[in-house]
Design an enzyme around this catalytic site. Structure first.
Site, PDB file in Angstrom:
ATOM      1  N   GLY A   1      39.365  40.576  45.212  1.00 51.05           N
ATOM      2  CA  GLY A   1      39.552  41.875  45.867  1.00 51.05           C
ATOM      3  C   GLY A   1      39.289  41.818  47.356  1.00 51.05           C
ATOM      4  O   GLY A   1      38.827  40.817  47.883  1.00 51.05           O
TER       5      GLY A   1
ATOM      6  N   GLY B   1      37.327  41.977  50.152  1.00 51.06           N
ATOM      7  CA  GLY B   1      35.900  41.962  50.466  1.00 51.06           C
ATOM      8  C   GLY B   1      35.628  42.181  51.941  1.00 51.06           C
ATOM      9  O   GLY B   1      34.496  42.427  52.346  1.00 51.06           O
ATOM     10  N   ARG B   2      36.676  42.016  52.736  1.00 50.96           N
ATOM     11  CA  ARG B   2      36.483  42.258  54.182  1.00 50.96           C
ATOM     12  C   ARG B   2      37.741  42.887  54.765  1.00 50.96           C
ATOM     13  O   ARG B   2      38.071  42.653  55.927  1.00 50.96           O
ATOM     14  CB  ARG B   2      36.152  40.967  54.909  1.00 50.96           C
TER      15      ARG B   2
ATOM     16  N   LYS C   1      41.201  44.186  58.858  1.00 50.64           N
ATOM     17  CA  LYS C   1      40.519  43.001  58.325  1.00 50.64           C
ATOM     18  C   LYS C   1      39.289  42.734  59.179  1.00 50.64           C
ATOM     19  O   LYS C   1      39.403  42.633  60.409  1.00 50.64           O
ATOM     20  CB  LYS C   1      41.486  41.814  58.370  1.00 50.64           C
TER      21      LYS C   1
ATOM     22  N   ASP D   1      29.696  39.373  54.267  1.00 51.58           N
ATOM     23  CA  ASP D   1      29.287  40.486  55.133  1.00 51.58           C
ATOM     24  C   ASP D   1      30.447  41.429  55.451  1.00 51.58           C
ATOM     25  O   ASP D   1      30.259  42.444  56.119  1.00 51.58           O
ATOM     26  CB  ASP D   1      28.665  39.953  56.434  1.00 51.58           C
ATOM     27  N   GLY D   2      31.651  41.063  55.010  1.00 51.64           N
ATOM     28  CA  GLY D   2      32.808  41.924  55.251  1.00 51.64           C
ATOM     29  C   GLY D   2      33.327  41.871  56.680  1.00 51.64           C
ATOM     30  O   GLY D   2      34.207  42.645  57.049  1.00 51.64           O
TER      31      GLY D   2
ATOM     32  N   ARG E   1      46.459  44.224  60.332  1.00 49.85           N
ATOM     33  CA  ARG E   1      47.545  43.404  59.794  1.00 49.85           C
ATOM     34  C   ARG E   1      48.611  44.309  59.204  1.00 49.85           C
ATOM     35  O   ARG E   1      48.304  45.338  58.600  1.00 49.85           O
ATOM     36  CB  ARG E   1      46.949  42.493  58.714  1.00 49.85           C
TER      37      ARG E   1
ATOM     38  N   ARG F   1      49.871  40.231  45.701  1.00 47.59           N
ATOM     39  CA  ARG F   1      49.826  38.772  45.615  1.00 47.59           C
ATOM     40  C   ARG F   1      49.881  38.364  44.157  1.00 47.59           C
ATOM     41  O   ARG F   1      49.741  39.221  43.268  1.00 47.59           O
ATOM     42  CB  ARG F   1      48.550  38.236  46.257  1.00 47.59           C
TER      43      ARG F   1
ATOM     44  N   ASP G   1      45.555  34.020  45.378  1.00 51.68           N
ATOM     45  CA  ASP G   1      45.272  35.297  46.055  1.00 51.68           C
ATOM     46  C   ASP G   1      45.824  35.287  47.471  1.00 51.68           C
ATOM     47  O   ASP G   1      45.841  36.325  48.134  1.00 51.68           O
ATOM     48  CB  ASP G   1      43.765  35.584  46.064  1.00 51.68           C
TER      49      ASP G   1
HETATM   50  P1  AMP Z   1      40.199  34.351  51.816  1.00 56.01           P
HETATM   51  O1  AMP Z   1      39.573  33.008  51.857  1.00 56.01           O
HETATM   52  O2  AMP Z   1      40.221  35.035  53.154  1.00 56.01           O
HETATM   53  O3  AMP Z   1      41.528  34.381  51.163  1.00 56.01           O
HETATM   54  O4  AMP Z   1      39.232  35.251  50.938  1.00 56.01           O
HETATM   55  C1  AMP Z   1      38.997  35.026  49.582  1.00 56.01           C
HETATM   56  C2  AMP Z   1      38.120  36.135  49.031  1.00 56.01           C
HETATM   57  O5  AMP Z   1      36.866  36.151  49.669  1.00 56.01           O
HETATM   58  C3  AMP Z   1      38.690  37.522  49.197  1.00 56.01           C
HETATM   59  O6  AMP Z   1      38.308  38.290  48.087  1.00 56.01           O
HETATM   60  C4  AMP Z   1      38.012  38.007  50.442  1.00 56.01           C
HETATM   61  O7  AMP Z   1      37.965  39.416  50.524  1.00 56.01           O
HETATM   62  C5  AMP Z   1      36.632  37.419  50.294  1.00 56.01           C
HETATM   63  N1  AMP Z   1      35.972  37.211  51.574  1.00 56.01           N
HETATM   64  C6  AMP Z   1      36.263  36.267  52.497  1.00 56.01           C
HETATM   65  N2  AMP Z   1      35.453  36.371  53.561  1.00 56.01           N
HETATM   66  C7  AMP Z   1      34.627  37.414  53.324  1.00 56.01           C
HETATM   67  C8  AMP Z   1      33.549  38.028  54.056  1.00 56.01           C
HETATM   68  N3  AMP Z   1      33.158  37.590  55.260  1.00 56.01           N
HETATM   69  N4  AMP Z   1      32.923  39.076  53.484  1.00 56.01           N
HETATM   70  C9  AMP Z   1      33.299  39.524  52.276  1.00 56.01           C
HETATM   71  N5  AMP Z   1      34.285  38.990  51.554  1.00 56.01           N
HETATM   72  C10 AMP Z   1      34.952  37.941  52.062  1.00 56.01           C
HETATM   73 MG    MG Z   2      42.970  35.820  51.353  1.00 59.99          MG
END
Ligand code: AMP
Ligand code: MG
Length: 483
Positions: free
Chosen positions: A97, A99-100, A120, A132-133, A183, A190, A255
Site C-alpha cells: 500500500g 506508505g509514503r 509522494k 516515516d512516509g 506525480r 499495478r 508493486d
Molecule cells: P517502493 O520501494 O518505493 O516501491 O516501496 C515499496 C513499499 O514500501 C510501498 O508500500 C511504499 O509505500 C513503502 N515505502 C517505501 N518507502 C517508505 C517510507 N519512507 N515510509 C513508508 N513507507 C515506505
Molecule cells: Mg513503488
C-alpha cells in the site's frame, strides 16, 4: 471583511478534480491527510503539464508550494492511500500500500485522458509499517528529472508535476532536507493491486477493480483474459523500449509494474554507460534479478502473477489456467518482436526482419567485449563516429562493412537513426552531481541538465559535455532506493 481579504490574498492553483477511485467502496484505500510541511518552497514546477491537465492559478510560487506540499490542498482533493500487495524480489507481501504517498484525486486532461495526481513523501499512512512516509530532496528530484527525460525520449512514463522542499529534515543514514513530489499517472493501478484482492480471495472487489481498470485502460476488453493480454502487450513494448535506451529500472517488483504500461518508481534506476547485458546498479539487487538483460525475463514472471490473481474470477479454473498460461507464454515472443523493431531502427533498418537480428546481436557482442558506450555507439552510427567508441576498432570495422551492405536497401537510415538514438541521456554521474548540488541548495545544475534532457535527440555544441561518459573516477557504482 473576509471577502476583501480573500480577494487580496494571492490565488492558489485550482484543479478541476473528477475523482473516481475515491468512489470505490471500503477496502480499496484508507483516507488520510498529508503531513504539514514547516516551510514549503517550490523546487521545480511543470507548467506545461499543469496546463495540459487544466490546472489554473499557477502564478504564485508560494501558493503552488503550499498546494503541492499538501499544506493547502486545492478544493475537491480527496487524499487517500491506495491498498496494494506485491512480490518484492520474488517474495510476496500481502499488504504494502501507499506508505509514503497519497492519491489526491483525478482530472480529465485536455486530451480527454483521466489522470491521477499523487503526492509522494507526504507523511505516514496506515500502510507505512516502519517507514516515516517521507522523501528527501535527492530522490524526489531524481524522479522529477528522469521521469520527464523518459517522456522526452518517448517512453511511456508517469510524469512529474511539482517538487516542493518541505523545510523539514528527513532522517536517513544522515539527516537530509525533505521534499514532496507530485506525480501524475494515467493510473496508479499495478499488478500488486490485483494481488491484494487475490490474497484475500475477495472476488467481489477483484471484479470491481477489474471493471475500474478496464474502463481506464482497456475499454475494449470484455473478459479478464482480454484485459490480461492488454497489460502484457503494453509491458512487452515498455521493456523493449527501456532496453533500447539502455535503461535499467532496478526494482521491477510487481508493486512497481503498472497496468497502464507506464514506467513507475524511479528509485534505483540507472542508464548504462558502457554496454554489458548483465549490468546492475541497484545496491539491493545482489542477485542481478533486475539486471539490464534480465528485465525481459522478469516482466513475464510479473505478468504470471497478474494472471494468477485474475484466475480468482474464472469459474472454470482448468480452462482459465490453460488460456492465461498461453497468454503469458506468448509474451517473450512479443518482447522479441518489439526488441527487433526498436534495435533495428537503432541501426537504421525501417523494417527489420528476423534475418537482421544476428547483425544487431553481433554489434552488441562487440560492444560487450569492449564495454563500448551504449548511447554514443548507437548515436555515432549516424554520424560516422561509432568506431571511436571502441578501444580496438578493427572488429567494428568488419561489422560496419556488412552493415553498410544491408543499408543499401534502406531509404534514409541516417534520419531514422537520429530520431531513434538519443544524443543525450540522464547519465548517472550527471544525475548524482545535480542532486548533490540541489541538496546543498543550488538548483542551477539541475535546471541546466533538465533543459538539455528535454530535447534528447538534438544536442547543441555548447552542451556537448552532457554526452560524455564518466571518467573512471566519476563512475557511479551503485544506486539506492529512495527510502
Ligand atoms: P517502493 O520501494 O518505493 O516501491 O516501496 C515499496 C513499499 O514500501 C510501498 O508500500 C511504499 O509505500 C513503502 N515505502 C517505501 N518507502 C517508505 C517510507 N519512507 N515510509 C513508508 N513507507 C515506505
Ligand atoms: Mg513503488
Amino acid at each position: 471583511m473576509d471577502q476583501t481579504l480573500a480577494s487580496q490574498s494571492p490565488e492558489g492553483p485550482s484543479i478541476p478534480f473528477d475523482n473516481s477511485y475515491a468512489a470505490l467502496p471500503q477496502g480499496f484505500y484508507a483516507r488520510s491527510d498529508p503531513r504539514p510541511a514547516t516551510a514549503p518552497r517550490l523546487l521545480a514546477f511543470n507548467a506545461p503539464l499543469a496546463e495540459a491537465l487544466g490546472i489554473t492559478g499557477l502564478e504564485d510560487r508560494a501558493a503552488l508550494a503550499q498546494a503541492f506540499s499538501g499544506n493547502h490542498l486545492p478544493e475537491g482533493a480527496e487524499p487517500l492511500a491506495q491498498a496494494y500487495a506485491g512480490h518484492q524480489f520474488g517474495g510476496f507481501s500481502p499488504q504494502l500500500g501507499d506508505g509514503r504517498a497519497l492519491l489526491i484525486g483525478e482530472v480529465m486532461g485536455r486530451d480527454g485522458h483521466r489522470m491521477d495526481l499523487q503526492l509522494k513523501g507526504s507523511g505516514r499512512t496506515v500502510f507505512s509499517r516502519n517507514g516515516d512516509g517521507l522523501a528527501a530532496i535527492g530522490p524526489v528530484l531524481r524522479e522529477y528529472l528522469v521521469a520527464e527525460a523518459m517522456q522526452a525520449l518517448g517512453v511511456p512514463t508517469t510524469r512529474a508535476l511539482a517538487a516542493v522542499a518541505t523545510g523539514d529534515r528527513v532522517q536517513r543514514e544522515v539527516g537530509l532536507p525533505g521534499a514532496v513530489l507530485t506525480r501524475v499517472a494515467s493510473s496508479h493501478l499495478r499488478v500488486g493491486s490485483f494481488e491484494y484482492f487475490a490474497a484475500r480471495q475477495d472476488r467481489t472487489r477483484m471484479q470491481m477493480l477489474l471493471e475500474f481498470a478496464i474502463a481506464r485502460h482497456d475499454p475494449g476488453a470484455a473478459t479478464p483474459l482480454d484485459f490480461l493480454k492488454g497489460v502484457i502487450a503494453r509491458q512487452a513494448d515498455l521493456v523493449a523500449q527501456w532496453m533500447s535506451i539502455g535503461f535499467i529500472h532496478g526494482v521491477m517488483n510487481t508493486d512497481n509494474t503498472t497496468i497502464s504500461g507506464e514506467t513507475i518508481d524511479y528509485g534505483p534506476c540507472a542508464f548504462m554507460d558502457g554496454y554489458h547485458p548483465a549490468t546492475v546498479y541497484s545496491s539491493i539487487d545482489r542477485q542481478g534479478r533486475y539486471a539490464y538483460e534480465n528485465q525481459a525475463n522478469i516482466i513475464p514472471w510479473n505478468m504470471a502473477q497478474l494472471a494468477s490473481s485474475l484466475l480468482l474470477l474464472e469459474t472454470d479454473t482448468e480452462a482459465g489456467i490453460a488460456a492465461y498460461t498461453e497468454a503469458v507464454n506468448a509474451m517473450p515472443g512479443l518482447i522479441q518482436a518489439a526488441w527487433l523493431n526498436r534495435f533495428g531502427a537503432k541501426i537504421g533498418l525501417s523494417e527489420p526482419s528476423e534475418a537482421d537480428r544476428a547483425l544487431i546481436e553481433e554489434l552488441l557482442a562487440l560492444m560487450t567485449n569492449q564495454e563500448a558506450d551504449f548511447t554514443n555507439t548507437f548515436r555515432g552510427l549516424a554520424d560516422g563516429t561509432a568506431a571511436g567508441e571502441f578501444s580496438d576498432p578493427a572488429p567494428f570495422r568488419d561489422w560496419e562493412r556488412k552493415w553498410q551492405a544491408r543499408l543499401e536497401r534502406e531509404g534514409d537510415p541516417q534520419a531514422l537513426m537520429r530520431a531513434t538514438n538519443p544524443a543525450v541521456i540522464p547519465r548517472n554521474h550527471r544525475v548524482e552531481e545535480v542532486l548533490a548540488a540541489a541538496t546543498a541548495g543550488d538548483m542551477a545544475p539541475f535546471e541546466d541538465l533538465f533543459r538539455v534532457l528535454q530535447t534528447p535527440f538534438t544536442l547543441a555544441e555548447a552542451d556537448a559535455a552532457y554526452a560524455k561518459p564518466p571518467r573512471p573516477e566519476e563512475e557511479v557504482q551503485a544506486t539506492f532506493c529512495g527510502t
